[in-house]
Design a protein around this motif. Sequence first.
Motif, mmCIF file in Angstrom:
data_model
loop_
_atom_site.group_PDB
_atom_site.id
_atom_site.type_symbol
_atom_site.label_atom_id
_atom_site.label_comp_id
_atom_site.label_asym_id
_atom_site.label_seq_id
_atom_site.Cartn_x
_atom_site.Cartn_y
_atom_site.Cartn_z
ATOM 1 N N THR A 62 0.848 -1.206 0.000
ATOM 2 C CA THR A 62 0.000 0.000 0.000
ATOM 3 C C THR A 62 0.881 1.253 0.000
ATOM 4 O O THR A 62 0.631 2.195 -0.764
ATOM 5 N N SER A 63 1.908 1.247 0.802
ATOM 6 C CA SER A 63 2.857 2.387 0.813
ATOM 7 C C SER A 63 3.528 2.517 -0.544
ATOM 8 O O SER A 63 3.652 3.634 -1.081
ATOM 9 N N GLU A 64 3.972 1.405 -1.098
ATOM 10 C CA GLU A 64 4.677 1.446 -2.394
ATOM 11 C C GLU A 64 3.773 1.947 -3.521
ATOM 12 O O GLU A 64 4.252 2.461 -4.525
ATOM 13 N N ALA A 65 2.447 1.770 -3.364
ATOM 14 C CA ALA A 65 1.508 2.270 -4.388
ATOM 15 C C ALA A 65 1.300 3.777 -4.263
ATOM 16 O O ALA A 65 0.564 4.365 -5.061
ATOM 17 N N GLY A 66 1.911 4.402 -3.232
ATOM 18 C CA GLY A 66 1.857 5.866 -3.121
ATOM 19 C C GLY A 66 0.999 6.374 -1.976
ATOM 20 O O GLY A 66 0.850 7.589 -1.797
ATOM 21 N N PHE A 67 0.433 5.481 -1.171
ATOM 22 C CA PHE A 67 -0.441 5.912 -0.073
ATOM 23 C C PHE A 67 0.378 6.305 1.158
ATOM 24 O O PHE A 67 1.490 5.811 1.362
ATOM 25 N N SER A 68 -0.222 7.182 1.977
ATOM 26 C CA SER A 68 0.403 7.512 3.259
ATOM 27 C C SER A 68 -0.581 7.174 4.384
ATOM 28 O O SER A 68 -1.715 6.764 4.114
ATOM 29 N N ALA A 108 -5.692 3.765 4.493
ATOM 30 C CA ALA A 108 -4.575 4.585 3.988
ATOM 31 C C ALA A 108 -5.173 5.793 3.293
ATOM 32 O O ALA A 108 -6.364 5.824 2.951
ATOM 33 N N VAL A 109 -4.318 6.804 3.066
ATOM 34 C CA VAL A 109 -4.786 8.050 2.469
ATOM 35 C C VAL A 109 -3.927 8.377 1.258
ATOM 36 O O VAL A 109 -2.711 8.175 1.268
ATOM 37 N N LYS A 110 -4.570 8.871 0.196
ATOM 38 C CA LYS A 110 -3.821 9.304 -0.992
ATOM 39 C C LYS A 110 -3.234 10.695 -0.730
ATOM 40 O O LYS A 110 -3.970 11.600 -0.352
#
Length: 276
Positions: free
Chosen positions: A207-213, A274-276
Amino acid sequence: MGNEREVSGYYRHPGSRLGYPLFLNGTKHFGYYRADDSPWLWSKALRRMEDKMGKTLALPPGARVLDAGCGVGDVAGHLAGRFGLRIHGVDLLDFHVATAARRARRRGLGHLLSFSRGDYAAPAFPEESFDAVYTMETLVHAAEAETALRQFHRVLKPGGRLVMFEYVRESDDRLHPSAAELFRQLNTWAAMPSFQRFTYGTLERLTSEAGFSDVRAEDISRHMWPMLKCFAAIARAPYAAAKAAGLHRHTVNSMSAVEFWRLRAFWRYEVHSAVK
Ligand SMILES: C[S@@+](CC[C@H](N)C(=O)[O-])C[C@H]1O[C@@H](n2cnc3c(N)ncnc32)[C@H](O)[C@@H]1O
């Protein structure tokens, strides 16, 4: 690239076609229980799990949401009715989508709900279309979770929320070989290649690697165990008979109920956000 044939095969199999409608009115997720709830009050527990989704999404009425892997649309129907969300559901299977649309009309929620057949790893929406995306027990089926997560990120508006209720597990090197083999068989026969991959912490990393924080995970396994225990009790005799006849590969629903209950210390039901 995809595994549509395997997923479709699992849900078109008589064990799924008959079992889910018989036990859960076609809904395909676990329930959420409080300490003193009766384990057999499944409908109440299902709606509680859907409430948990609504509370985790924490959106105002009218927010636009993508339900990835919507099944027969009961999660979307409950969230639209209770929280006023405008939801589009996508599912691989035509008969799930047809049932979802029919139920939305019957509920009088046609103005808030829409459904289409499709792969959530290739959603036909422009970027920044949704305030939130959620999955309810479906990313485990993804052939390549990375692709789906990147697409969820793409279709979310900046600041939009991703919520995923999914299964994750212990890694093979920490399992007895017989338990590792059971996970491998169940995840192959029930078309869940991503559950096989989702060892603890993997989904957070992807999820982090897909760009989410602001990636978070909460273990709520104990709140769903009562339903799993009921299913295991119901499935025990049919599974034992199928196993004795060497046919358990063809009764994967009863095998899942019994073996996932037995293996419950080695996998978790988690709420990811997670948040974009
Ligand atoms: C366990 S069911 C959950 C259904 C629904 N979310 C619920 O809670 O009742 C998983 C669903 O995901 C769908 N699915 C699996 N992979 C998919 C994909 N790549 N794209 C769209 N739907 C998918 C299946 O057809 C199935 O309806």
